[in-house]
Scaffold this motif. Structure first.
Motif, PDB file in Angstrom:
ATOM      1  N   GLU A 193       0.873  -1.162   0.000  1.00 58.36           N
ATOM      2  CA  GLU A 193       0.000   0.000   0.000  1.00 58.36           C
ATOM      3  C   GLU A 193       0.912   1.213   0.000  1.00 58.36           C
ATOM      4  O   GLU A 193       1.680   1.410   0.937  1.00 58.36           O
ATOM      5  CB  GLU A 193      -0.924  -0.028   1.219  1.00 58.36           C
ATOM      6  N   VAL A 194       0.864   1.989  -1.072  1.00 57.11           N
ATOM      7  CA  VAL A 194       1.804   3.095  -1.242  1.00 57.11           C
ATOM      8  C   VAL A 194       1.117   4.443  -1.077  1.00 57.11           C
ATOM      9  O   VAL A 194      -0.044   4.617  -1.425  1.00 57.11           O
ATOM     10  CB  VAL A 194       2.521   3.031  -2.607  1.00 57.11           C
ATOM     11  N   GLY A 195       1.877   5.369  -0.547  1.00 59.18           N
ATOM     12  CA  GLY A 195       1.408   6.741  -0.388  1.00 59.18           C
ATOM     13  C   GLY A 195       2.522   7.705  -0.743  1.00 59.18           C
ATOM     14  O   GLY A 195       3.637   7.301  -1.093  1.00 59.18           O
ATOM     15  N   THR A 196       2.238   8.979  -0.628  1.00 57.86           N
ATOM     16  CA  THR A 196       3.225   9.996  -0.997  1.00 57.86           C
ATOM     17  C   THR A 196       4.468   9.932  -0.122  1.00 57.86           C
ATOM     18  O   THR A 196       5.539  10.356  -0.551  1.00 57.86           O
ATOM     19  CB  THR A 196       2.618  11.406  -0.914  1.00 57.86           C
ATOM     20  N   ASP A 197       4.337   9.371   1.083  1.00 53.47           N
ATOM     21  CA  ASP A 197       5.491   9.282   1.973  1.00 53.47           C
ATOM     22  C   ASP A 197       6.381   8.068   1.676  1.00 53.47           C
ATOM     23  O   ASP A 197       7.452   7.933   2.259  1.00 53.47           O
ATOM     24  CB  ASP A 197       5.037   9.262   3.434  1.00 53.47           C
TER      25      ASP A 197
END
Length: 186
Positions: A38-42
């Motif tokens: 699960e990827v995010g901007t961080d």
């Protein structure tokens, strides 16, 4: 066999949770071992366009972030499923970033496709089957079609599913697919 799920952690709606649970159950019944990112901007920097993945470290991104781990898992999986919230007929920024950062898995040359557009040729003999599932609440027909068209324009080896119907429809679509490695089509 191994399945990799890649999703945008910034869009974990109820629809996403239902879809993820449905997929995990389906893939488990198919005997696949599942890994989830699960990827995010961080988690990921944006591609700098430096071509270091072709010149300095062929086949690897020079940016030291989660993408190196994702790319290794992509290339050792049999099927990769992207769970993408459809935003104005497009990918979310985080999923688009993952797709852009897939670049080290291709060669730095260009080939002309039958429609006259260009793309990079494959680096490897086989790749995992790619499936992208778009989801969202109240997606217009125009946004669905735009998402399908854009996705298929950029990849020849990809299945596109829109998750807006019943779970049975999703399972039926997945059951019709061969969930295993494919030849070197990108």
């Amino acid at each position: 066999m191994k399945a990799l799920l890649i999703s945008d952690k910034e869009f974990q709606t109820k629809t996403y949770q239902n879809l993820k649970s449905l997929l995990e159950n389906f893939l488990n019944t198919q005997g696949l071992v599942i890994k989830i990112f699960e990827v995010g901007t961080d988690d990921l920097a944006f591609c700098m366009g430096c071509f270091g993945c072709w010149i300095k470290k062929p086949g690897e991104c020079v940016i030291n972030d989660k993408m190196a781990q994702i790319n290794r898992n992509v290339m050792t999986s049999d099927v990769v499923i992207y769970l993408n919230p459809i935003i104005f007929g497009q990918f979310s920024a985080n999923i688009k970033n993952v797709i852009d950062r897939y670049l080290p898995n291709m060669l730095p040359f260009f080939e002309i496709r039958p429609d006259g557009s260009t793309m990079h040729p494959p680096r490897y003999d086989t790749y995992p089957k790619s499936v992208i599932i778009g989801y969202g609440d109240m997606i217009s027909e125009d946004d669905k079609q735009l998402f399908i068209d854009i996705t298929k324009k950029h990849r020849r080896n990809i299945e596109v599913i829109i998750y807006d119907e019943t779970p049975e429809t999703m399972i039926e679509a997945l059951t019709k697919m061969e969930l295993g490695r494919v030849d070197n089509l990108l």
